[in-house]
Scaffold this motif. Sequence first.
Motif, PDB file in Angstrom:
ATOM      1  N   VAL A   1     109.799  54.494  64.842  1.00 33.39           N
ATOM      2  CA  VAL A   1     111.103  53.827  65.159  1.00 33.39           C
ATOM      3  C   VAL A   1     111.038  53.127  66.553  1.00 33.39           C
ATOM      4  O   VAL A   1     111.836  52.177  66.448  1.00 33.39           O
ATOM      5  N   ALA A   2     110.414  53.763  67.483  1.00 31.20           N
ATOM      6  CA  ALA A   2     110.193  53.272  68.818  1.00 31.20           C
ATOM      7  C   ALA A   2     109.764  51.869  68.826  1.00 31.20           C
ATOM      8  O   ALA A   2     110.191  50.986  69.571  1.00 31.20           O
TER       9      ALA A   2
ATOM     10  N   THR B   1     109.677  59.319  56.588  1.00 34.77           N
ATOM     11  CA  THR B   1     108.399  59.997  56.974  1.00 34.77           C
ATOM     12  C   THR B   1     108.531  61.544  56.687  1.00 34.77           C
ATOM     13  O   THR B   1     107.435  62.222  56.260  1.00 34.77           O
ATOM     14  N   LEU B   2     109.693  62.189  56.692  1.00 33.82           N
ATOM     15  CA  LEU B   2     109.847  63.561  56.281  1.00 33.82           C
ATOM     16  C   LEU B   2     109.467  63.767  54.931  1.00 33.82           C
ATOM     17  O   LEU B   2     108.892  64.775  54.577  1.00 33.82           O
ATOM     18  N   VAL B   3     110.083  63.021  53.954  1.00 30.62           N
ATOM     19  CA  VAL B   3     109.565  63.204  52.772  1.00 30.62           C
ATOM     20  C   VAL B   3     108.066  63.057  52.391  1.00 30.62           C
ATOM     21  O   VAL B   3     107.556  63.844  51.585  1.00 30.62           O
TER      22      VAL B   3
ATOM     23  N   ALA C   1     103.314  55.660  61.836  1.00 30.96           N
ATOM     24  CA  ALA C   1     103.770  54.796  62.647  1.00 30.96           C
ATOM     25  C   ALA C   1     103.803  53.415  62.557  1.00 30.96           C
ATOM     26  O   ALA C   1     105.044  52.657  62.574  1.00 30.96           O
ATOM     27  N   ILE C   2     102.691  52.923  62.134  1.00 31.84           N
ATOM     28  CA  ILE C   2     102.548  51.341  61.623  1.00 31.84           C
ATOM     29  C   ILE C   2     103.567  51.030  60.749  1.00 31.84           C
ATOM     30  O   ILE C   2     104.113  50.135  60.627  1.00 31.84           O
TER      31      ILE C   2
ATOM     32  N   GLY D   1     106.572  63.559  61.591  1.00 24.71           N
ATOM     33  CA  GLY D   1     107.718  63.250  62.226  1.00 24.71           C
ATOM     34  C   GLY D   1     107.407  62.571  63.571  1.00 24.71           C
ATOM     35  O   GLY D   1     108.135  61.867  63.894  1.00 24.71           O
ATOM     36  N   LEU D   2     106.391  63.107  64.236  1.00 23.37           N
ATOM     37  CA  LEU D   2     105.901  62.457  65.327  1.00 23.37           C
ATOM     38  C   LEU D   2     105.358  60.985  65.140  1.00 23.37           C
ATOM     39  O   LEU D   2     105.843  60.088  65.878  1.00 23.37           O
ATOM     40  N   GLY D   3     104.908  60.784  63.848  1.00 25.37           N
ATOM     41  CA  GLY D   3     104.573  59.341  63.576  1.00 25.37           C
ATOM     42  C   GLY D   3     105.734  58.558  63.296  1.00 25.37           C
ATOM     43  O   GLY D   3     105.855  57.436  63.671  1.00 25.37           O
TER      44      GLY D   3
END
Length: 399
Positions: free
Chosen positions: A340-341, A372-374, A39-40, A333-335
């Motif tokens: 993004v938010a 992030t998915l990759v 996320a960061i 994906g959660l991260g």
Amino acid sequence: MARTRLKAARLGPRDVLHVGSAGLRSRPMRVILSALGIAIGIATMISVVGISASSKAQLMERLDKLGTSMLVATPGEGMFSGEDVKLPKGSLGMLGRIEGIEEAAATGDVKEAVRRSEKISDDETGGIAVKASTEELLKVLRGKAARGTWLNKANGRYPSVVLGHVSAQRLGITSPGQQVYIGDRYFTVVGILAPLPLSPEIERSALVGWEAAQKLLGFDGHPTSLYERSTEASVAAVRKLIAPTVDPRNPQNVRVTDPSSALQAKAASEGAFSSLLLGLGGIALLVGGVGVANTMIISVLERRYEIGLRRSLGATRGQIRIQFVTESLMLSGLGGLAGVAMGSVATWIYATSGGLPWVVPAWAVVGGFGATLVIGTVAGLYPAVRAARLSPTLALHAA
């Protein structure tokens, strides 16, 4: 009698999501800490791109409002060192003959200082220039008077002055009706201009009517700057004609500039420094991916009994791999969603506090989440392969 070979049941999408999220549901705190690194990184990248895009959008809005069709002609350098180069007195009229020019105006330097009162020394000018101005100047500059009025045929013949917003601040003038001292007399301030981003020299000037400057301040009538507006399509052609038209004998004595070029260059270079910050965001994202990989490896070691039990009940190696890759993807994906938010909110706060338009490019959001998915896939491959290779017997025995 032929022996029937048993086939493992296929996992549907719903089953894959269920088994993939099992590990996340059982260890929520570990999930939060692991997703935080992702996320960061994403938040950094989104906010850097968003802030850069917001600043560029503001510059483009200003360019659209101010236009890019204005050119300014000023005296160039003479052939001989120290030569005093001047534009012809009738150069404004000659400028208006060029096809494509829609509006034109002129200013001329006046060799007098403006002061708050006669008690102040002549040397303390505050960096404010006194200029004679034609009535069309404000229209050509697409400016407006923040307070009071602009020069016209009536007040342009008398000791009246309009101050640029910077010169008004330096003189301590807050409203029309006050007076300033120019030459050997007081001039009444009839207006204060709003900011003019394309003409900083006007912002720092005290503007007097052309006729009043000649009659009261000894202005010689030679323009110092010629301002013109033409159609967007004819800017290049007009630029080539200005010098030979204004001064046919010595066109080299005329310099033509584009005031909007500075804003255009700034808009083009916006984001150059952002590359460094994007690199730092990428490093943070990579570190987050390593954290996800570590989390998945630990998860495999802790869940050997679960893996062995599922294998003994008929789960294939491929299904085990899909389970752990899915878990890694969901964790990343959660991260990514949180990043993004966070990045969008950070951009909104910056844009709102600075009076900028809020812009978060769609490609940055899609690209960031895709990254992030990759990373989730790559980070989950090794733990998934390791989990699939566990022997059911040894896994159950070790547990």
